[in-house]
Design an enzyme around this catalytic site. Structure first.
Site, short mmCIF file in Angstrom:
data_model
loop_
_atom_site.label_atom_id
_atom_site.label_comp_id
_atom_site.label_asym_id
_atom_site.label_seq_id
_atom_site.Cartn_x
_atom_site.Cartn_y
_atom_site.Cartn_z
N SER A 135 0.91 -1.20 -0.05
CA SER A 135 -0.02 0.04 -0.04
C SER A 135 0.80 1.28 0.02
CB SER A 135 -0.69 0.24 1.11
OG SER A 135 -1.43 1.27 1.50
N LYS A 161 -1.37 -1.28 -4.20
CA LYS A 161 -2.29 -0.15 -4.00
C LYS A 161 -2.02 1.30 -3.76
CE LYS A 161 -4.64 0.57 0.43
NZ LYS A 161 -5.45 -0.24 1.63
N LYS A 163 -2.84 5.31 -2.66
CA LYS A 163 -3.76 6.21 -1.98
C LYS A 163 -4.03 7.32 -2.83
CE LYS A 163 -3.95 4.13 2.12
NZ LYS A 163 -5.02 3.74 3.11
N ASP A 188 -7.02 3.40 -2.97
CA ASP A 188 -7.87 3.65 -1.65
C ASP A 188 -8.00 5.28 -1.51
OD1 ASP A 188 -8.88 3.45 1.05
OD2 ASP A 188 -7.11 2.26 1.68
N GLU A 213 -11.21 1.41 -3.08
CA GLU A 213 -11.42 1.21 -1.99
C GLU A 213 -12.21 2.48 -1.20
OE1 GLU A 213 -8.15 -0.68 0.04
OE2 GLU A 213 -8.76 -0.11 2.10
N ASP A 238 -13.98 -0.64 3.34
CA ASP A 238 -12.92 -0.71 4.26
C ASP A 238 -13.59 -0.03 5.56
OD1 ASP A 238 -11.07 -0.13 6.37
OD2 ASP A 238 -9.42 0.59 4.97
N LYS A 262 -10.14 -5.89 8.34
CA LYS A 262 -9.40 -5.59 9.24
C LYS A 262 -9.90 -5.92 10.84
CE LYS A 262 -7.35 -1.47 6.77
NZ LYS A 262 -7.28 -0.23 7.01
N GLY A 290 -4.51 -3.60 6.28
CA GLY A 290 -3.23 -3.33 7.29
C GLY A 290 -3.33 -2.07 7.91
O1 OSB Z 1 -7.04 2.39 4.49
O2 OSB Z 1 -6.19 0.64 4.30
C1 OSB Z 1 -6.12 1.80 4.94
C2 OSB Z 1 -3.02 2.48 6.82
C3 OSB Z 1 -3.56 2.88 7.93
C4 OSB Z 1 -4.65 3.38 8.01
C5 OSB Z 1 -5.60 3.01 6.89
C6 OSB Z 1 -5.00 2.22 5.77
C7 OSB Z 1 -3.62 1.87 5.78
C8 OSB Z 1 -3.31 1.21 4.75
C9 OSB Z 1 -1.67 0.54 4.99
O3 OSB Z 1 -3.46 1.27 3.57
C10 OSB Z 1 -1.76 -0.82 4.86
C11 OSB Z 1 -0.57 -1.41 5.38
O4 OSB Z 1 -0.32 -1.80 6.57
O5 OSB Z 1 0.51 -1.61 4.67
MG MG Z 2 -8.36 1.35 3.32
#
Ligand code: OSB
Ligand code: MG
Length: 370
Positions: A135, A161, A163, A188, A213, A238, A262, A290
């Site tokens: 990510s 992924k 952001k 995401d 996402e 999510d 999660k 994660g």
């Molecule tokens: O939205 O998935 C999310 C990390 C912190 C808070 C929200 C998210 C995330 C990530 C990181 O996308 C995923 C990872 O732990 O590698």
């Molecule tokens: Mg997310």
């Protein structure tokens, strides 16, 4: 098991690189390590609440309060039989899923260590290695983003992924897609759009993304349903799925086609497994999200993702993607097929590096059964 003490360690750990999302930027990760002692065994759990209430309303500060003042008194000195027993005892505490999930993880670690079983074994996991991706947070520019993607691909990650946030999503997603036409790519938004502003995402609907996402706000399950009806790309929820009930609402409403699970967000591993089972019975793919976990939470996520319904790669990258130094002695590395091996030793299957724990602890408190 009869719980004799609970220790909270408030940790502050430097990330190898800042992690930026549509709601903020982290350079240091905070979390709470929960240590439970029972019958001569120590179990560990990670509460993934962060310093600020950006992803979730809970923070390290609120979780500390809930753990110490409300959850601990309900479980210390008690004989907790299993995860379901724990959930029943904390039912009267409304919400606070991140705090509850951290304790449930520590209980699983205890039960596993007592019985000589790994979490994977206790959950009925079917895989020895789980497919993972990376990510990538928001970068300075589209060019930097493409360079960052290239560097993770060279490390062996085969699913990416990115952001996204309003105003930059189209250029950045196009840049990555043009550079890597066949890449397994997903985006995401972390709730950065409204039904109206999300119309811009139509421009990336043709890019063969695995999923989009959480474009809309946490409590907008209905609006996600309206949006999904207009999009070819599967919407994945999510933030909106905070319990097995919400997973049912989302699927019954057709608000999404995929769910990011999660354990923390849904109140614990038992709740995560319930959502997995519900989705699997309906052929809805799930994957493990994660929260930049330490080796403790990472071990737990790997065990969860070994269940058969986790058919998309998880946001469970190798330890070196997050931390130069971790609180576990074990470090997770990427296998050459973009997988990570699931721990097999009893409980979480990892051990605490006491000197690292000491160095990252900014506050600690121990509560004992009377
Ligand atoms: O939205 O998935 C999310 C990390 C912190 C808070 C929200 C998210 C995330 C990530 C990181 O996308 C995923 C990872 O732990 O590698
Ligand atoms: Mg997310």
């Amino acid at each position: 098991m009869n719980l004799t003490s609970l220790t909270l360690h408030h940790l502050s750990m430097p990330l190898v690189a800042p992690f930026e999302t549509s709601f903020g930027r982290e350079t240091v990760r905070e979390c709470i390590l929960i240590e439970l002692n029972a019958e001569g065994v120590a179990g560990y759990g990670e509460c993934v609440a962060s310093r600020e209430p950006g992803y979730n309303y809970e923070t390290t500060g609120t979780a500390w309060h809930i753990l110490k003042d409300f959850i601990a008194p309900l479980i210390l000195g008690q004989d907790i039989k299993d995860a379901a027993d724990f959930q029943t005892r904390v039912e009267r505490i409304r919400g606070q899923h991140l705090a509850k999930a951290g304790v449930e993880m520590a209980l699983w670690d205890l039960f596993g260590k007592r019985d000589g079983k790994s979490l994977k074994e206790m959950f009925g996991g079917t895989r020895d290695r789980v497919e993972v991706g990376v990510s990538i947070g928001i970068q300075a520019s589209a060019e930097t983003l493409v360079r960052t993607v290239a560097s993770y691909l060279s490390q062996g990650y085969r699913r990416v992924k990115i952001k996204i946030k309003p105003g930059r999503e189209v250029d950045e997603t196009l840049a990555v897609r043009n550079a890597y036409p066949d890449l397994r790519l997903q985006v995401d938004a972390n709730s950065a759009y409204t039904l109206e502003s999300a119309q811009v995402l139509k421009k990336i609907d043709d890019l063969n993304l695995l999923l989009i996402e959480q474009p809309l706000f946490e409590d907008d399950i209905w609006d996600h349903r309206l949006l999904q009806a207009e999009f070819k790309t599967p919407i994945c929820l999510d933030e909106s799925v905070v319990s097995p009930r919400h997973a049912r609402y989302a699927l019954e409403m057709k608000a999404c086609k995929i769910i990011n699970i999660k354990p923390a967000r849904v109140g614990g591993l038992s709740q995560a497994i319930a959502i997995h089972d519900y989705c699997r019975a309906r052929n809805v793919p799930v994957w493990c999200g994660g929260m930049l976990e330490t080796g403790i939470g990472r071990a737990s996520n790997l065990a969860l993702a070994s269940l058969p319904g986790f058919i998309l790669p998880g946001d469970i990258s190798a330890s070196d993607r997050y931390y130069q130094r971790d609180i576990t002695n074990e470090r997770f590395t990427l296998n050459d097929d973009s997988t990570i091996t699931v721990p097999t030793a009893p409980g979480l299957g990892v051990t605490i590096n006491q000197s690292a724990l000491k160095d990252f602890t900014v506050a600690a408190t121990t509560l004992k059964a009377e």
